[in-house]
Scaffold this active site. Structure first.
Site, PDB file in Angstrom:
ATOM      1  N   ASP A 251       0.816  -1.221   0.000  1.00  0.00           N
ATOM      2  CA  ASP A 251       0.000   0.000   0.000  1.00  0.00           C
ATOM      3  C   ASP A 251       0.848   1.269   0.000  1.00  0.00           C
ATOM      4  O   ASP A 251       0.317   2.365  -0.183  1.00  0.00           O
ATOM      5  CB  ASP A 251      -0.947  -0.009   1.211  1.00  0.00           C
ATOM      6  CG  ASP A 251      -1.978  -1.124   1.089  1.00  0.00           C
ATOM      7  OD1 ASP A 251      -2.289  -1.522  -0.049  1.00  0.00           O
ATOM      8  OD2 ASP A 251      -2.457  -1.613   2.125  1.00  0.00           O
TER       9      ASP A 251
ATOM     10  N   ARG B 107      -3.618   1.398  -9.400  1.00  0.00           N
ATOM     11  CA  ARG B 107      -2.628   2.304  -8.800  1.00  0.00           C
ATOM     12  C   ARG B 107      -1.349   2.421  -9.628  1.00  0.00           C
ATOM     13  O   ARG B 107      -0.510   3.256  -9.306  1.00  0.00           O
ATOM     14  CB  ARG B 107      -2.316   1.893  -7.349  1.00  0.00           C
ATOM     15  CG  ARG B 107      -3.451   2.235  -6.410  1.00  0.00           C
ATOM     16  CD  ARG B 107      -3.070   2.054  -4.950  1.00  0.00           C
ATOM     17  NE  ARG B 107      -4.217   2.328  -4.097  1.00  0.00           N
ATOM     18  CZ  ARG B 107      -4.418   1.778  -2.919  1.00  0.00           C
ATOM     19  NH1 ARG B 107      -3.561   0.912  -2.422  1.00  0.00           N
ATOM     20  NH2 ARG B 107      -5.495   2.088  -2.212  1.00  0.00           N
TER      21      ARG B 107
HETATM   22  C1  S3P Z   1      -4.747  -6.071   3.217  1.00  0.00           C
HETATM   23  C2  S3P Z   1      -3.855  -6.686   2.407  1.00  0.00           C
HETATM   24  C3  S3P Z   1      -3.253  -6.053   1.231  1.00  0.00           C
HETATM   25  C4  S3P Z   1      -3.498  -4.550   1.182  1.00  0.00           C
HETATM   26  C5  S3P Z   1      -4.854  -4.162   1.623  1.00  0.00           C
HETATM   27  C6  S3P Z   1      -5.179  -4.684   3.004  1.00  0.00           C
HETATM   28  C7  S3P Z   1      -5.267  -6.827   4.359  1.00  0.00           C
HETATM   29  O1  S3P Z   1      -3.792  -6.670   0.104  1.00  0.00           O
HETATM   30  O2  S3P Z   1      -3.258  -4.036  -0.106  1.00  0.00           O
HETATM   31  O3  S3P Z   1      -4.965  -2.741   1.639  1.00  0.00           O
HETATM   32  O4  S3P Z   1      -5.818  -6.214   5.291  1.00  0.00           O
HETATM   33  O5  S3P Z   1      -5.148  -8.053   4.349  1.00  0.00           O
HETATM   34  P1  S3P Z   1      -3.241  -8.088  -0.435  1.00  0.00           P
HETATM   35  O6  S3P Z   1      -4.376  -9.033  -0.345  1.00  0.00           O
HETATM   36  O7  S3P Z   1      -2.773  -7.779  -1.821  1.00  0.00           O
HETATM   37  O8  S3P Z   1      -2.115  -8.554   0.445  1.00  0.00           O
END
Ligand code: S3P
Length: 430
Positions: free
Chosen positions: A318, A349
């Site tokens: 992120d 993004r």
């Molecule tokens: C998150 C995991 C991330 C992140 C998202 C929140 C989470 O995504 O980008 O904002 O809380 O498990 P991924 O599933 O790509 O790891």
């Protein structure tokens, strides 16, 4: 809402970032699955995590919101209430991907999940695949998108190899694994944030992690200790980036999560030459039940370009838009590789960061799975559109503070998804 963020000469002060969004979502969902009430201190009060409280209420949990804490009185693992009409997840991808892990095991009950326009372009086939293997049935729009219907069934353990590292998908399968017969294993191509594992571990669930494999076993019931949510490093990262970019700045960011699966950004900026001092957790194979916190002391300084490798991506996913922004001030080239996942976030993004920063004067190119930025000593400024994406809104504001002419951020209100007080906090530092 459009906001003009003027350049500033320095930032000074102390910020307590908002509570961690990922941990708040998990605390509420696991709380709803628990048999005993759970107290969550410092639950994030923002749009995404309000969606989660509303969703678990509809599923039969009782939620009391107090100024300093939230109490969730759950239904138990297998007793989620039937729900008439769709459960709205709003903008929250984590809610959309974790909740189905629980609902898939509600035998004989069906649920529809839907969300906003951004959610409707984010794929759910990545959770549908493992949940189907475990026995659930799912019908998604065009085979892969929300709204989707989930038919709860008796679940069976599986060993699921994640095609792409994703904490959301891993967590979905682990949550389903609590209800499934046997031991469920998720194999990760690279480590991703492990808050689900830590919360389960602190609830006495046997969670094992070794060689990229994470396993959980079937539970009769779930009982959680009180949960204390630390400050969110992903929100703090915007403040930290501002402190690095605005010359003469000195900031203290307090009580922030420094879980090693979240600190990739700090390791990247350190490599770029920034000074961020804190007590960071060291990587470890075993799952630790504790969420470590630290204060972070940030000083502005000259930057050099770096290459972010695919293995680092899940640990900083992120924050990668901020790496692109920092790259504009760094000497040489900054490259992010292996981050195709960025295209599937609240907005694309890769496309939006490249288009937005170019509009402010950046020399940046998109690649299929990342971007390459040529440092030019800074940004001119101009107009930056958030496209409904909270992290882009905050990116635009940080760009404005460090830019020559300032930045008009179109859609600044999107920050309310994860950091409603973002502009107020920045104002205290100017
Ligand atoms: C998150 C995991 C991330 C992140 C998202 C929140 C989470 O995504 O980008 O904002 O809380 O498990 P991924 O599933 O790509 O790891």
């Amino acid at each position: 809402m459009s906001v003009f963020v003027a350049p500033v000469t320095r930032l000074r002060g102390t910020i307590q970032p908002p509570p961690d969004k990922s941990i708040s979502h998990r605390a509420a969902i696991l709380g709803a699955m628990a048999v005993e009430p759970v107290t969550i201190r410092n639950y994030l009060d923002a749009a995404d995590t309000t969606s989660t409280l509303n969703a678990v209420r509809r599923l039969g949990a009782l939620v009391e919101e107090h100024p300093e804490h939230v109490v969730v009185r759950g239904t138990g693992l297998r007793e989620a209430a039937p729900v008439a009409g769709p459960i709205q997840v709003g903008n929250a991808g984590t809610l959309m991907r974790l909740l189905p892990g629980w609902l898939a095991g509600q035998e004989g009950r069906s649920y529809v999940l839907d969300g906003d326009a951004s959610i409707r372009r984010r794929p759910v086939d990545r959770i549908a695949d493992p949940l189907r293997r475990m026995g659930a049935a799912i019908e998604a729009t065009d085979g892969r998108l929300p709204p989707f219907t989930l038919h709860g069934r008796r679940l069976h353990a599986t060993e699921y190899v994640l095609p792409v590292a994703s904490a959301q998908v891993k967590s979905c399968v682990l949550v389903a694994g609590l209800i499934a017969d046997g031991t469920t294993v998720v194999v990760e191509p690279a480590p991703s944030r492990d808050h689900t594992e830590r919360l389960l571990c602190s609830a006495g669930v046997r969670v094992e992690r070794a060689g990229g494999r994470v396993s959980v076993t079937n539970q009769d019931e779930l009982v959680l200790d009180p949960i204390e949510v630390p400050g969110d490093l992903s929100s703090a990262a915007f403040i930290i980036a501002a402190g690095i970019l605005v010359r003469g700045s000195r900031l203290l960011v307090t009580s922030t999560s420094v879980n090693w699966t979240r600190t990739g950004f700090l390791r990247i900026v350190e490599r770029m030459g920034a000074i961020v001092l804190g007590d960071l957790e060291e990587p470890a194979e075993a799952v630790c039940p504790r969420e470590p916190v630290s204060d972070l002391d940030v000083t502005a300084g000259p930057l050099r370009g770096t290459v972010v490798s695919p293995a680092e991506v899940p640990l900083a996913i992120d924050e990668l838009p901020l790496v692109a922004l920092l790259g504009c001030w760094a000497e040489g080239t900054t490259v992010v590789q292996g981050a195709h996942e960025l295209r599937l976030k609240e907005s694309d993004r890769i496309a939006r960061v490249v288009e937005g920063l170019r509009g402010l004067g950046a020399r940046i190119e998109a690649t299929a799975d990342g971007f390459a930025v040529e440092g030019t000593g800074g940004l001119r400024g101009g107009r930056f559109t958030a496209h409904g994406d909270h992290r882009l809104a905050m990116l635009g504001a940080v760009a404005g503070l460090a830019s020559r002419d300032g930045v008009e951020v179109v859609g600044m209100d999107a920050a309310a998804v994860s950091y409603p007080r973002f502009l107020d906090d920045l104002a205290t530092l100017v």
